[in-house]
Design an enzyme around this catalytic site. Sequence first.
Site, PDB file in Angstrom:
ATOM      1  N   HIS A  65      -4.167   7.049   2.091  1.00 26.07           N
ATOM      2  CA  HIS A  65      -4.358   6.165   3.252  1.00 26.07           C
ATOM      3  C   HIS A  65      -3.330   5.024   3.223  1.00 26.07           C
ATOM      4  CE1 HIS A  65      -6.516   3.635   6.227  1.00 26.07           C
ATOM      5  NE2 HIS A  65      -6.122   2.649   5.427  1.00 26.07           N
ATOM      6  N   GLU A  66      -3.165   4.409   2.064  1.00 26.73           N
ATOM      7  CA  GLU A  66      -2.190   3.302   1.954  1.00 26.73           C
ATOM      8  C   GLU A  66      -0.778   3.830   2.190  1.00 26.73           C
ATOM      9  OE1 GLU A  66      -3.288   0.440   2.180  1.00 26.73           O
ATOM     10  OE2 GLU A  66      -5.342   0.887   1.634  1.00 26.73           O
TER      11      GLU A  66
ATOM     12  N   HIS B 138       0.082   3.880   5.729  1.00 27.54           N
ATOM     13  CA  HIS B 138       0.626   2.614   6.240  1.00 27.54           C
ATOM     14  C   HIS B 138       2.124   2.507   5.946  1.00 27.54           C
ATOM     15  CE1 HIS B 138      -3.121   1.022   7.640  1.00 27.54           C
ATOM     16  NE2 HIS B 138      -3.672   0.982   6.434  1.00 27.54           N
TER      17      HIS B 138
END
Length: 241
Positions: A109-110, A113
Site C-alpha cells: 500500500h505504501e 503511494h
Amino acid sequence: MFFFDPVYLIFMIPAFILMGITSWYVRHAYTKWSKVRASSGLTGAQAAQQLVSRAAYIGTDGSTDLRGVRVLGIGGNLTDHYNPQDKTLYLSPGVANVPSVAAVAIAAHELGHAMQDAEGYIPLRFRSALVPMVNIGSNLGWILILAGLFLRWTNLAWLGVLFFAGGAVFALATLPVEFNASARAKAMLTTSGIIRTEEEARGVSAVLNAAALTYVAALITAVLQLLYYVFLVGGIGRRRD
Ligand SMILES: [Zn+2]
C-alpha cells in the site's frame, strides 16, 4: 470555551464513537493477519524491495519507474508511510521484519503511494497542494470564528467557517488517494506472485479495507465538526437579527 458547549458534544460524540470503532477494527484486522504467515515467506521490507526492483525494471519501458525509492525502517506501531520528499518508504518493525499477510499488504500500500508520486497522480498532487492551505486555514479559521463571535461580526465568523471547510475538503481528497494506493497494492501483490492463495488475498483486502474505513471516519468527523461551526455561527447570526 466551545469545547464545553454541550451542542459540540452532540455533534462530536458520534464522531468519537465512529473513530473508536474504526481504530479498533484496524488493530483487530492487523493483529489477526499479522499472525498469518505469507506463503512467499517475504517480510514487508523484502516484498517492498522486490516490488521496487520489479517496477524499476518495468520502468525502463515507460511505465511507473520506482528507481531511487528506498525502503527504511522506522520505530512504532502502524507508523508506516511513504515520504515523497526523500522518496523513502518507512516501514514499522511489525511490517518490515515480519513475513505476514498484513505486513506485505501494508508495505505494498505504501509503495502504491510511491507509484502515485512517481507518476504525478493528479489526486495526490491535489491533496498535497491542499496541505499548506489546510494548515493555515485550521489555525486562521479558529481566530476568525472567535474574533467574529467576539466582535459580533457574523461575516468574519463565516469566513472562519469557510477556512475550516478546507479540512473537510482535505479529508475528502484523501479518499481517492488511499483507495487507489490499496487497489495498486492488491494488483502488485497478485501480479508479482507475492500473494498466491485465496486466503492471502482475503487477508490483504481485510487489512487494507479496514485502513480505508479510518479515512472515511476522518471525513465524517471533519464534516460533523464543520456542521457544528455552521450551527454555532448560524445561531449567533440568527440571534442578532
Ligand atoms: Zn495510504
